[in-house]
Design a protein around this motif. Structure first.
Motif, PDB file in Angstrom:
ATOM      1  N   VAL A 184       0.845  -1.195   0.000  1.00  0.00           N
ATOM      2  CA  VAL A 184       0.000   0.000   0.000  1.00  0.00           C
ATOM      3  C   VAL A 184       0.884   1.250   0.000  1.00  0.00           C
ATOM      4  O   VAL A 184       1.664   1.466   0.923  1.00  0.00           O
ATOM      5  N   GLU A 185       0.762   2.049  -1.068  1.00  0.00           N
ATOM      6  CA  GLU A 185       1.595   3.248  -1.220  1.00  0.00           C
ATOM      7  C   GLU A 185       0.841   4.467  -0.701  1.00  0.00           C
ATOM      8  O   GLU A 185      -0.353   4.611  -0.969  1.00  0.00           O
ATOM      9  N   TYR A 186       1.500   5.333   0.023  1.00  0.00           N
ATOM     10  CA  TYR A 186       0.864   6.558   0.519  1.00  0.00           C
ATOM     11  C   TYR A 186       1.464   7.780  -0.190  1.00  0.00           C
ATOM     12  O   TYR A 186       2.549   7.698  -0.780  1.00  0.00           O
ATOM     13  N   VAL A 219       7.027   2.686   0.569  1.00  0.00           N
ATOM     14  CA  VAL A 219       7.521   4.044   0.813  1.00  0.00           C
ATOM     15  C   VAL A 219       8.062   4.626  -0.488  1.00  0.00           C
ATOM     16  O   VAL A 219       9.090   4.171  -0.990  1.00  0.00           O
ATOM     17  N   ASP A 220       7.341   5.599  -1.057  1.00  0.00           N
ATOM     18  CA  ASP A 220       7.858   6.332  -2.214  1.00  0.00           C
ATOM     19  C   ASP A 220       8.574   7.545  -1.635  1.00  0.00           C
ATOM     20  O   ASP A 220       7.959   8.377  -0.975  1.00  0.00           O
ATOM     21  N   THR A 221       9.889   7.638  -1.853  1.00  0.00           N
ATOM     22  CA  THR A 221      10.677   8.682  -1.184  1.00  0.00           C
ATOM     23  C   THR A 221      10.198  10.084  -1.531  1.00  0.00           C
ATOM     24  O   THR A 221      10.386  11.020  -0.762  1.00  0.00           O
ATOM     25  N   GLY A 222       9.504  10.223  -2.684  1.00  0.00           N
ATOM     26  CA  GLY A 222       9.013  11.544  -3.086  1.00  0.00           C
ATOM     27  C   GLY A 222       7.694  11.918  -2.435  1.00  0.00           C
ATOM     28  O   GLY A 222       7.178  13.029  -2.625  1.00  0.00           O
ATOM     29  N   HIS A 223       7.117  11.017  -1.679  1.00  0.00           N
ATOM     30  CA  HIS A 223       5.781  11.225  -1.098  1.00  0.00           C
ATOM     31  C   HIS A 223       5.859  11.663   0.366  1.00  0.00           C
ATOM     32  O   HIS A 223       5.230  11.045   1.250  1.00  0.00           O
ATOM     33  N   HIS A 224       6.651  12.691   0.637  1.00  0.00           N
ATOM     34  CA  HIS A 224       6.793  13.193   2.008  1.00  0.00           C
ATOM     35  C   HIS A 224       6.856  14.714   2.002  1.00  0.00           C
ATOM     36  O   HIS A 224       7.300  15.313   1.013  1.00  0.00           O
ATOM     37  N   PHE A 246      10.220   0.043  -1.540  1.00  0.00           N
ATOM     38  CA  PHE A 246      10.472   1.450  -1.823  1.00  0.00           C
ATOM     39  C   PHE A 246      10.216   1.773  -3.290  1.00  0.00           C
ATOM     40  O   PHE A 246      10.459   0.931  -4.153  1.00  0.00           O
ATOM     41  N   HIS A 247       9.756   2.979  -3.537  1.00  0.00           N
ATOM     42  CA  HIS A 247       9.829   3.623  -4.845  1.00  0.00           C
ATOM     43  C   HIS A 247      10.867   4.711  -4.678  1.00  0.00           C
ATOM     44  O   HIS A 247      10.612   5.712  -4.016  1.00  0.00           O
ATOM     45  N   PHE A 248      12.063   4.475  -5.199  1.00  0.00           N
ATOM     46  CA  PHE A 248      13.141   5.452  -5.038  1.00  0.00           C
ATOM     47  C   PHE A 248      13.096   6.498  -6.155  1.00  0.00           C
ATOM     48  O   PHE A 248      12.829   6.184  -7.314  1.00  0.00           O
ATOM     49  N   ILE A 292      12.493   1.550  -8.476  1.00  0.00           N
ATOM     50  CA  ILE A 292      12.652   2.944  -8.901  1.00  0.00           C
ATOM     51  C   ILE A 292      11.291   3.431  -9.406  1.00  0.00           C
ATOM     52  O   ILE A 292      10.560   2.666 -10.026  1.00  0.00           O
ATOM     53  N   ASP A 293      10.943   4.681  -9.102  1.00  0.00           N
ATOM     54  CA  ASP A 293       9.724   5.269  -9.656  1.00  0.00           C
ATOM     55  C   ASP A 293      10.049   6.713 -10.029  1.00  0.00           C
ATOM     56  O   ASP A 293      10.075   7.582  -9.163  1.00  0.00           O
ATOM     57  N   GLN A 294      10.390   6.918 -11.268  1.00  0.00           N
ATOM     58  CA  GLN A 294      10.826   8.235 -11.746  1.00  0.00           C
ATOM     59  C   GLN A 294      10.175   8.524 -13.088  1.00  0.00           C
ATOM     60  O   GLN A 294       9.760   7.610 -13.795  1.00  0.00           O
TER      61      GLN A 294
END
Ligand code: LRH
Ligand code: MN
Length: 397
Positions: A184-186, A219-224, A246-248, A292-294
């Motif tokens: 589950v991605e937030y 945890v998508d690092t861009g989602h903070h 992770f989605h880095f 990776i999610d870019q």
């Protein structure tokens, strides 16, 4: 010259590090203000497998590719055979399966959180189809991200939507095959700008817990928010045994989807450290998917992906060099400066010579970016795809 121990540590770490490539990172993507077309960009699933294979050939670290169902298997299950053939042809395994419940017009007021039960059903059926596709492709992880939320106070019942999400994710969980995981991605905001139904790690954790034991948090690092301590969130999720993956990417402001380590490499180093110190303390490597999610709006897409994997390898090697035994002692004695120097000292180490040595030893190109340039791969891709990419411009309004 790095000592033997460091070389062994770095070699061991790089042999272990696998990072999944997003199929959508090779396609022409843009922002709401437009899309700049690249003639060599992938235009079909075969192009994406071909590009992923090239990145894996150059880096040795990306044996799987994440698929976004609506973009990569537009017909759903009937496309599985074709995708399996491409996976065999290019030697890249199918990775995480990403449902898409955010593009169709019906999802204007949400998907699993939509007040209309028929639209919740539509979204659920799509995600259940993704579970079946994952099963058919041998993929373990199903990674739904929900754009659901609202733009103005009072316009939606936040609590009713929580209930609908709990019910929806529970039903998805019942459909999971043994060994499959629901990640589950937030995301705190965008495209919703007043409330997002799954806005932070706590909401994702509680929904995953309610869904069932095969559900974890992504945890998508861009989602903070800017001021959030991401590695602290990672520590909590590790402590709760709820970290699935992770989605880095990197960001300067919001969900910018920039290349990993391009803005704040120390951030990635601190995240890797939390994973490695848990492994050191427990003797068990956390079962966490690195993905990776870019979206590469300006950089060449294949170069950007190679650059990303190389940055991940270098930052993982640095984190592996932290003397965790000594650090634990210094933390116990609150020897602040020594502890910080022990920790940060590893980050300052130039591991590139060791990483090049590892590549040589694993019969990989010492300089993957240079090897990509010399391979003629992009010239070939440009020639083959230019005509298919012409006219793919989409205007904002
Ligand atoms: C949403 C997100 C999600 C994907 C999409 C491509 O911002 O991070 O993981 O589905 O990007
Ligand atoms: Mn993401």
């Amino acid at each position: 010259m790095a000592n033997k121990a460091s070389a062994e540590t770095v070699f061991e770490a790089l042999d272990k590090l696998k990072i999944e490539i997003p199929s959508w990172g090779f396609a022409n993507t843009g922002t709401r203000f437009g899309k700049f077309i690249q003639p060599a960009a992938a235009t079909c699933i075969e192009d994406k497998f071909s590009d992923a294979a090239e990145v894996h050939r150059l880096t040795g670290a990306c044996p799987t590719m994440a698929l976004h169902v609506q973009w990569d298997l537009p017909n759903g299950i009937p496309d599985v055979g074709k995708v399996q053939k491409l996976s065999q042809k290019y030697g890249i395994r199918c990775g995480s399966i990403n449902p898409n419940v955010f593009e169709d017009q019906e999802y204007k007021y949400g998907s699993l959180g939509n007040p209309d039960p028929a639209i919740r059903r539509k979204a659920l059926d799509h995600i259940l189809k993704c579970v079946a596709i994952a099963d058919a492709l041998g993929s373990r992880d199903i990674c739904p991200w929900f754009a659901d939320g609202s733009n103005y106070p009072g316009t939606q019942s936040i609590r009713k939507r929580i209930g609908w999400f709990e019910a929806g994710l529970k039903e998805v969980h019942t459909a999971l095959r043994p060994g499959q995981r629901l990640l589950v991605e937030y995301k705190p905001f965008e495209p919703a700008f007043y409330h997002t139904d799954i806005a932070d790690w706590g909401m994702a954790l509680l929904l995953a817990r309610t869904a069932g034991p095969q559900a974890l948090v992504l945890v998508d690092t861009g989602h903070h928010y800017q001021s959030q301590n991401i590695e602290q969130i990672v520590s909590w999720l590790l402590h709760q045994e709820m970290l699935g993956g992770f989605h880095f990417n990197d960001r300067r402001y919001a969900d910018d989807d920039l290349t990993l380590g391009s803005i704040d490499p120390y951030q990635v180093f601190r995240i890797f450290h939390e994973l490695l110190v848990k492994e050191w303390e427990t003797g068990i490597a956390p079962d966490v998917a690195f993905m990776i999610d870019q979206s590469h709006n300006l950089k060449g897409k294949i170069e950007a992906m190679v650059q990303t994997v190389c940055a991940a390898q270098e930052l993982y090697a640095k984190a592996a060099l932290v003397d965790r035994h000594r650090l634990a002692q210094l933390q116990e004695t609150c020897s602040l400066v020594d502890a910080e120097e022990c920790f940060r000292g590893a980050f300052w180490q130039d591991v590139r010579p060791l990483v090049r040595e590892w590549r040589r030893a694993r019969h990989l190109p010492e300089d993957p970016l240079q090897a990509l340039l010399e391979s003629g791969y992009m010239e070939r891709a440009t020639r083959e795809r230019r005509d298919r990419n012409v006219g793919a411009v989409a205007s904002y309004a």
